[in-house]
Design a protein around this motif. Structure first.
Motif, PDB file in Angstrom:
ATOM      1  N   ARG A  41       0.832  -1.217   0.000  1.00  0.00           N
ATOM      2  CA  ARG A  41       0.000   0.000   0.000  1.00  0.00           C
ATOM      3  C   ARG A  41       0.859   1.257   0.000  1.00  0.00           C
ATOM      4  NH1 ARG A  41      -3.665  -2.185   4.814  1.00  0.00           N
ATOM      5  NH2 ARG A  41      -1.549  -2.656   5.458  1.00  0.00           N
ATOM      6  N   LEU A  42       1.980   1.223   0.725  1.00  0.00           N
ATOM      7  CA  LEU A  42       2.884   2.375   0.728  1.00  0.00           C
ATOM      8  C   LEU A  42       3.523   2.571  -0.642  1.00  0.00           C
ATOM      9  CD1 LEU A  42       4.705   2.112   4.170  1.00  0.00           C
ATOM     10  CD2 LEU A  42       2.919   3.724   3.486  1.00  0.00           C
ATOM     11  N   ARG A  43       3.880   1.465  -1.287  1.00  0.00           N
ATOM     12  CA  ARG A  43       4.449   1.572  -2.630  1.00  0.00           C
ATOM     13  C   ARG A  43       3.416   2.109  -3.620  1.00  0.00           C
ATOM     14  NH1 ARG A  43       6.708  -3.446  -1.147  1.00  0.00           N
ATOM     15  NH2 ARG A  43       5.167  -4.509  -2.453  1.00  0.00           N
ATOM     16  N   THR A  44       2.163   1.688  -3.467  1.00  0.00           N
ATOM     17  CA  THR A  44       1.093   2.210  -4.331  1.00  0.00           C
ATOM     18  C   THR A  44       0.924   3.709  -4.113  1.00  0.00           C
ATOM     19  OG1 THR A  44      -0.056   0.086  -4.305  1.00  0.00           O
ATOM     20  CG2 THR A  44      -1.362   2.026  -4.919  1.00  0.00           C
ATOM     21  N   LEU A  45       0.903   4.113  -2.860  1.00  0.00           N
ATOM     22  CA  LEU A  45       0.792   5.542  -2.547  1.00  0.00           C
ATOM     23  C   LEU A  45       1.976   6.308  -3.132  1.00  0.00           C
ATOM     24  CD1 LEU A  45      -0.651   7.846  -1.045  1.00  0.00           C
ATOM     25  CD2 LEU A  45       0.660   7.215   0.988  1.00  0.00           C
ATOM     26  N   GLY A  46       3.173   5.758  -3.002  1.00  0.00           N
ATOM     27  CA  GLY A  46       4.355   6.395  -3.578  1.00  0.00           C
ATOM     28  C   GLY A  46       4.278   6.512  -5.082  1.00  0.00           C
ATOM     29  N   ALA A  47       3.767   5.466  -5.744  1.00  0.00           N
ATOM     30  CA  ALA A  47       3.637   5.500  -7.198  1.00  0.00           C
ATOM     31  C   ALA A  47       2.616   6.547  -7.643  1.00  0.00           C
ATOM     32  CB  ALA A  47       3.238   4.119  -7.723  1.00  0.00           C
ATOM     33  N   VAL A  48       1.503   6.635  -6.934  1.00  0.00           N
ATOM     34  CA  VAL A  48       0.488   7.649  -7.264  1.00  0.00           C
ATOM     35  C   VAL A  48       1.062   9.052  -7.081  1.00  0.00           C
ATOM     36  CG1 VAL A  48      -1.713   8.656  -6.509  1.00  0.00           C
ATOM     37  CG2 VAL A  48      -1.509   6.187  -6.820  1.00  0.00           C
ATOM     38  N   LEU A  49       1.778   9.263  -5.996  1.00  0.00           N
ATOM     39  CA  LEU A  49       2.355  10.581  -5.752  1.00  0.00           C
ATOM     40  C   LEU A  49       3.478  10.902  -6.735  1.00  0.00           C
ATOM     41  CD1 LEU A  49       2.328  10.650  -1.856  1.00  0.00           C
ATOM     42  CD2 LEU A  49       0.824  11.869  -3.429  1.00  0.00           C
ATOM     43  N   ALA A  50       4.265   9.905  -7.122  1.00  0.00           N
ATOM     44  CA  ALA A  50       5.315  10.136  -8.119  1.00  0.00           C
ATOM     45  C   ALA A  50       4.699  10.507  -9.461  1.00  0.00           C
ATOM     46  CB  ALA A  50       6.198   8.898  -8.247  1.00  0.00           C
ATOM     47  N   ALA A  51       3.644   9.791  -9.863  1.00  0.00           N
ATOM     48  CA  ALA A  51       2.944  10.139 -11.107  1.00  0.00           C
ATOM     49  C   ALA A  51       2.352  11.544 -11.001  1.00  0.00           C
ATOM     50  CB  ALA A  51       1.845   9.118 -11.398  1.00  0.00           C
ATOM     51  N   GLY A  52       1.817  11.870  -9.837  1.00  0.00           N
ATOM     52  CA  GLY A  52       1.279  13.207  -9.622  1.00  0.00           C
ATOM     53  C   GLY A  52       2.354  14.280  -9.722  1.00  0.00           C
ATOM     54  N   ALA A  53       3.526  13.992  -9.184  1.00  0.00           N
ATOM     55  CA  ALA A  53       4.620  14.966  -9.247  1.00  0.00           C
ATOM     56  C   ALA A  53       5.053  15.195 -10.694  1.00  0.00           C
ATOM     57  CB  ALA A  53       5.798  14.481  -8.401  1.00  0.00           C
ATOM     58  N   LEU A  54       5.125  14.126 -11.474  1.00  0.00           N
ATOM     59  CA  LEU A  54       5.484  14.273 -12.892  1.00  0.00           C
ATOM     60  C   LEU A  54       4.421  15.057 -13.657  1.00  0.00           C
ATOM     61  CD1 LEU A  54       6.908  10.725 -13.668  1.00  0.00           C
ATOM     62  CD2 LEU A  54       8.172  12.880 -13.600  1.00  0.00           C
ATOM     63  N   ALA A  55       3.165  14.711 -13.431  1.00  0.00           N
ATOM     64  CA  ALA A  55       2.078  15.420 -14.109  1.00  0.00           C
ATOM     65  C   ALA A  55       2.041  16.888 -13.706  1.00  0.00           C
ATOM     66  CB  ALA A  55       0.738  14.749 -13.804  1.00  0.00           C
ATOM     67  N   CYS A  56       2.228  17.148 -12.429  1.00  0.00           N
ATOM     68  CA  CYS A  56       2.207  18.538 -11.957  1.00  0.00           C
ATOM     69  C   CYS A  56       3.356  19.337 -12.554  1.00  0.00           C
ATOM     70  CB  CYS A  56       2.269  18.585 -10.439  1.00  0.00           C
ATOM     71  SG  CYS A  56       0.742  18.074  -9.663  1.00  0.00           S
ATOM     72  N   SER A  57       4.506  18.693 -12.700  1.00  0.00           N
ATOM     73  CA  SER A  57       5.648  19.369 -13.305  1.00  0.00           C
ATOM     74  C   SER A  57       5.325  19.780 -14.740  1.00  0.00           C
ATOM     75  CB  SER A  57       6.865  18.451 -13.276  1.00  0.00           C
ATOM     76  OG  SER A  57       7.934  19.035 -13.967  1.00  0.00           O
ATOM     77  N   ALA A  58       4.698  18.880 -15.486  1.00  0.00           N
ATOM     78  CA  ALA A  58       4.325  19.198 -16.869  1.00  0.00           C
ATOM     79  C   ALA A  58       3.235  20.264 -16.922  1.00  0.00           C
ATOM     80  CB  ALA A  58       3.851  17.929 -17.579  1.00  0.00           C
ATOM     81  N   LEU A  59       2.235  20.117 -16.062  1.00  0.00           N
ATOM     82  CA  LEU A  59       1.130  21.082 -16.071  1.00  0.00           C
ATOM     83  C   LEU A  59       1.545  22.442 -15.545  1.00  0.00           C
ATOM     84  CD1 LEU A  59      -1.771  18.758 -14.888  1.00  0.00           C
ATOM     85  CD2 LEU A  59      -1.394  19.680 -17.187  1.00  0.00           C
TER      86      LEU A  59
END
Length: 93
Positions: A41-59
């Motif tokens: 579950r922690l790895r899933t949360l980390g993956a969601v937040l990492a994807a969010g960080a990448l998307a936020c950087s682009a946006l």
């Protein structure tokens, strides 16, 4: 601290020396701990937040403000689902 007009919004900045290094250290400390954790579950949360960080950087480059709030809300729903599960009292392994 500086403020400048960017498109239809205002951009704020702080002149931090070694910004890429500071940002990399911040992301490693916050996301790395989750992604390297032993709990799925922690790895899933980390993956969601990492994807969010990448998307936020682009946006962010397109002047979409507060995109991080949307990903934080998704992460909050993951945590809410985690703590509301009947087995939430079991220790994290």
């Amino acid at each position: 601290m500086t403020a400048e007009i960017r498109g239809r919004g205002i951009g704020y900045g702080v002149n931090v020396p070694w910004t890429p290094l500071v940002l990399a250290g911040y992301l490693f400390a916050t996301l790395g701990a989750l992604l390297l954790g032993g709990d799925k579950r922690l790895r899933t949360l980390g993956a969601v937040l990492a994807a969010g960080a990448l998307a936020c950087s682009a946006l962010w480059r397109l002047e979409f403000a507060s995109t991080w709030c949307a990903f934080a809300a998704v992460a909050s729903l993951l945590v809410l689902g985690w703590v509301r599960r009947p087995d939430a009292a079991s220790p994290v392994t």
